[in-house]
Design a protein around this motif. Structure first.
Motif, mmCIF file in Angstrom:
data_model
loop_
_atom_site.group_PDB
_atom_site.id
_atom_site.type_symbol
_atom_site.label_atom_id
_atom_site.label_comp_id
_atom_site.label_asym_id
_atom_site.label_seq_id
_atom_site.Cartn_x
_atom_site.Cartn_y
_atom_site.Cartn_z
ATOM 1 N N UNK A 322 0.800 -1.227 0.000
ATOM 2 C CA UNK A 322 0.000 0.000 0.000
ATOM 3 C C UNK A 322 0.836 1.283 0.000
ATOM 4 N N UNK A 323 2.154 1.175 -0.144
ATOM 5 C CA UNK A 323 3.053 2.333 -0.131
ATOM 6 C C UNK A 323 3.098 3.036 1.226
ATOM 7 N N UNK A 324 2.512 2.398 2.245
ATOM 8 C CA UNK A 324 2.524 2.982 3.586
ATOM 9 C C UNK A 324 3.352 2.143 4.545
ATOM 10 N N UNK A 325 3.151 0.825 4.497
ATOM 11 C CA UNK A 325 3.899 -0.075 5.358
ATOM 12 C C UNK A 325 4.888 -0.864 4.511
ATOM 13 N N UNK A 326 6.152 -0.782 4.876
ATOM 14 C CA UNK A 326 7.212 -1.459 4.136
ATOM 15 C C UNK A 326 7.820 -2.564 4.993
ATOM 16 N N UNK A 327 8.409 -3.526 4.304
ATOM 17 C CA UNK A 327 9.083 -4.593 5.044
ATOM 18 C C UNK A 327 10.288 -4.021 5.782
ATOM 19 N N UNK A 328 10.505 -4.480 7.008
ATOM 20 C CA UNK A 328 11.637 -3.990 7.776
ATOM 21 C C UNK A 328 12.108 -5.000 8.806
#
Length: 475
Positions: A322-328
Motif C-alpha cells: 500500500x506504499x505505507x507499510x514497508x518490510x523492515x
C-alpha cells in the motif's frame, strides 16, 4: 554441381591439350577415349581433389543452411516451459539457444538430474557441475539438439492463479522451474535438496526464495539511493548505488543465509508446528560483493560510543503493498558495528548483479544471522533505541519456549531470532530412497550461525545407537 565440375574439367583439359582447347571446352563431356588418354594423365589427381572439395563444400553448405534455419526459428520462454516431460518433450535453453533433448535424457551421464532443468535454463546447473565447462564436449553434444533460439522480445507470462487472486503480484519475476513453491503470492520456494550438495556455492536462480510482499520493479541501479539517519547519526545522508561503489572499499564474502524455519517438516514429525513446512532446502551459500555497513555508518558520523541511545540498526526495504507499510527488520548495534560482524550492503551474488528475488539492486547481508534480517531492496538505514516496528520484527520470527502453543504464546514479549544454532541435513540419497550394493554415498551440509565453524559431522545407520564421522570437504 555437375555443371560446375564439367566447366572446371574442360578448362583444365584446355590448358593441357593446347590447340584443341576450343573443342574440349565445348565438348568436354564427349571426349573420345584416345583424346582422354592423351590429356587426362596429369588431371586425375586435380579432378579427384576438386570432386572431393566440391562434395565437402556442398555438404558443409547444407549443414550451414540447416544450422541457420534452426537459429532463425524463435521460441518464447512460454514455449520452452511447456516442454518439461517425456510426454510433451524436454526442452532447455542455453546461451540464447533452444534445445530439444528428449531423446538424450536417458543417455545423460548424470541420470535424471537433467530433468531439474526441463523447460528452463541449463546455466544454473552447469554452474553446479563444473565438469560441463572443463571441455567443449558437453556443449558440442548439446548443439546437436538445437531447434532454434530464444525470442527475448516475448516476455514470459505470469501465472494465471497469480493474476486471478492477487493482481499486485503480476510483475513478479519468472522463477526457475526447479524451485518448488509453497505459496506464490508472496513467492516462497525451495530447491531440491540435491542442488545444495552439488556445489559449495548455490546459483542464484536455484537458491531458496522468501518474499513477504510483491517484488519491487523498475529499479534503476544508476539512480538507486537509500537513506542513513537516526540516533547518533551526526551527518544524515542519502547515498546512490554508484556512490557506494565509487567511494567505499569493496568486500567479497562467502555467506550462508538460512530461513528460521528450515527443516520444519522434520520438527513437525515430533510436534505440530506453525508456518511454511520447509524441507532442508531453505539455506544457500553464495559469494556476496558490496561494502561494509560499518563503513557507511562511519561516513554518516555514527559511533555507538557517542550515543548510548542507539541499541539497534534498522533496515527498511522497498517491498510494500500500500506504499505505507514497508518490510523492515533490525539487528543489535553490536552486530552492525563489530569488526567481526561483516554486515554487507551487497549488489552482487556469485559475481553477478543480484536477481530481483534476491534484492536487486541492493540488499543487506547479515552473516550468521537468520536471513529474515538481511533486508532486500534496501531504502533506509536507521539507528534506533528500538527494534524495527514491522510485524516481521516485533511479532513474527520470535523464539517461543518449547512448552508453548500458537494459542498461548506471547510473541511481542519474546526475544527476536538473530543468530541461528548448528544444523545439518543429508541431501542425497533422498529420504525414503531404496538403495542397494555394499555401500551408499551420503552427501549433505552442516552449518552454524554466529560465525562459528563446524568441528565434525557424524552419521548413524542404526537410529542413533552408534555414530561414525564423515569426511568434511574444504570450504
Amino acid at each position: 554441381h555437375f555443371f560446375g565440375t564439367g566447366i572446371f574439367c574442360s578448362q583444365m583439359f584446355r590448358r593441357v591439350a593446347k590447340g584443341r582447347g576450343k573443342l574440349l571446352l565445348l565438348q568436354g563431356a564427349i571426349l573420345t577415349p584416345r583424346r582422354l588418354r592423351s590429356t587426362s594423365r596429369g588431371m586425375i589427381l586435380p579432378t579427384l581433389a576438386f570432386l572431393g572439395a566440391s562434395f565437402w563444400g556442398l555438404t558443409s553448405l547444407c549443414r550451414w543452411l540447416d544450422a541457420k534455419e534452426k537459429r532463425v526459428l524463435e521460441y518464447s520462454h512460454d514455449d520452452v516451459a511447456r516442454h518439461k516431460s517425456s510426454q510433451d518433450g524436454v526442452w532447455v535453453t542455453f546461451n540464447g539457444g533452444v534445445y530439444d533433448i528428449t531423446e538424450y535424457v536417458d543417455k545423460h551421464p548424470g541420470g535424471q538430474a537433467i530433468m531439474l532443468a526441463a523447460g528452463q535454463a541449463l546455466e544454473p546447473y552447469w554452474e553446479l557441475y563444473p565438469s560441463h565447462t572443463l571441455t567443449k564436449n558437453p556443449a558440442n553434444i548439446l548443439e546437436k539438439f538445437r531447434i532454434g533460439t530464444v525470442d527475448e522480445r516475448a516476455k514470459p507470462s505470469a501465472s494465471p492463479s497469480t493474476l486471478a487472486v492477487k493482481p499486485e503480484y503480476v510483475n513478479d519475476p519468472v522463477r526457475h522451474t526447479a524451485l518448488r513453491p509453497f505459496i506464490t503470492t508472496p513467492y516462497i520456494a525451495e530447491p531440491p535438496s540435491e542442488v545444495l550438495s552439488a556445489s559449495f556455492f548455490t546459483p542464484a536462480e536455484v537458491t531458496y526464495v522468501v518474499n513477504h510482499l510483491p517484488v519491487p520493479t523498475a529499479l534503476n541501479p544508476d539512480t538507486f539511493s537509500f537513506e542513513v539517519a537516526g540516533e547518533g547519526v551526526s551527518r544524515p545522508v542519502t547515498l546512490t548505488l554508484p556512490q557506494l561503489k565509487k567511494f567505499f572499499p569493496h568486500h567479497t564474502l562467502a555467506v550462508t543465509l538460512q530461513c528460521g524455519g528450515n527443516r520444519r517438516t522434520e520438527m513437525t514429525k515430533y510436534k505440530p508446528t506453525v508456518g511454511i513446512q520447509w524441507g532442508s532446502g531453505s539455506i544457500g551459500t553464495a559469494e556476496y560483493t558490496g561494502v561494509l555497513l560499518k563503513d557507511v555508518l562511519k561516513h554518516a558520523g555514527f559511533d555507538p560510543r557517542n550515543s548510548s541511545a542507539a541499541k539497534h540498526i534498522q533496515f527498511e526495504g522497498l517491498d510494500t503493498v500500500d506504499k505505507k507499510k514497508f518490510y523492515g527488520a533490525s539487528v543489535p548495534v553490536e552486530k552492525a558495528w563489530s569488526d567481526e560482524g561483516d554486515v554487507l550492503l551487497a549488489w552482487e551474488m556469485n559475481g553477478k548483479p543480484l536477481t530481483p528475488d534476491h534484492g536487486f539492486p541492493l540488499r543487506v547481508v547479515v552473516p550468521g544471522t537468520c536471513a529474515v534480517r538481511s533486508v532486500k531492496w534496501l531504502k533506509k538505514i536507521v539507528s534506533s533505541s528500538e527494534e524495527h516496528p514491522s510485524f516481521w520484527q516485533r511479532v513474527d520470527y520470535r523464539l517461543p519456549a518449547p512448552y508453548t502453543t500458537a494459542e498461548t504464546v506471547d510473541y511481542p514479549n519474546l526475544p527476536s531470532i538473530q543468530e541461528l544454532p548448528v544444523t545439518s541435513a543429508i541431501t542425497e540419497p533422498k529420504d525414503g530412497a531404496q538403495t542397494s550394493g555394499p555401500s551408499v554415498l551420503l552427501k549433505g551440509y552442516a552449518w552454524s550461525g554466529g560465525g562459528r565453524g563446524i568441528d565434525r559431522v557424524e552419521y548413524t545407520t542404526d537410529r542413533g545407537h552408534t555414530w561414525a564421522p564423515v569426511e568434511l570437504l574444504p570450504s
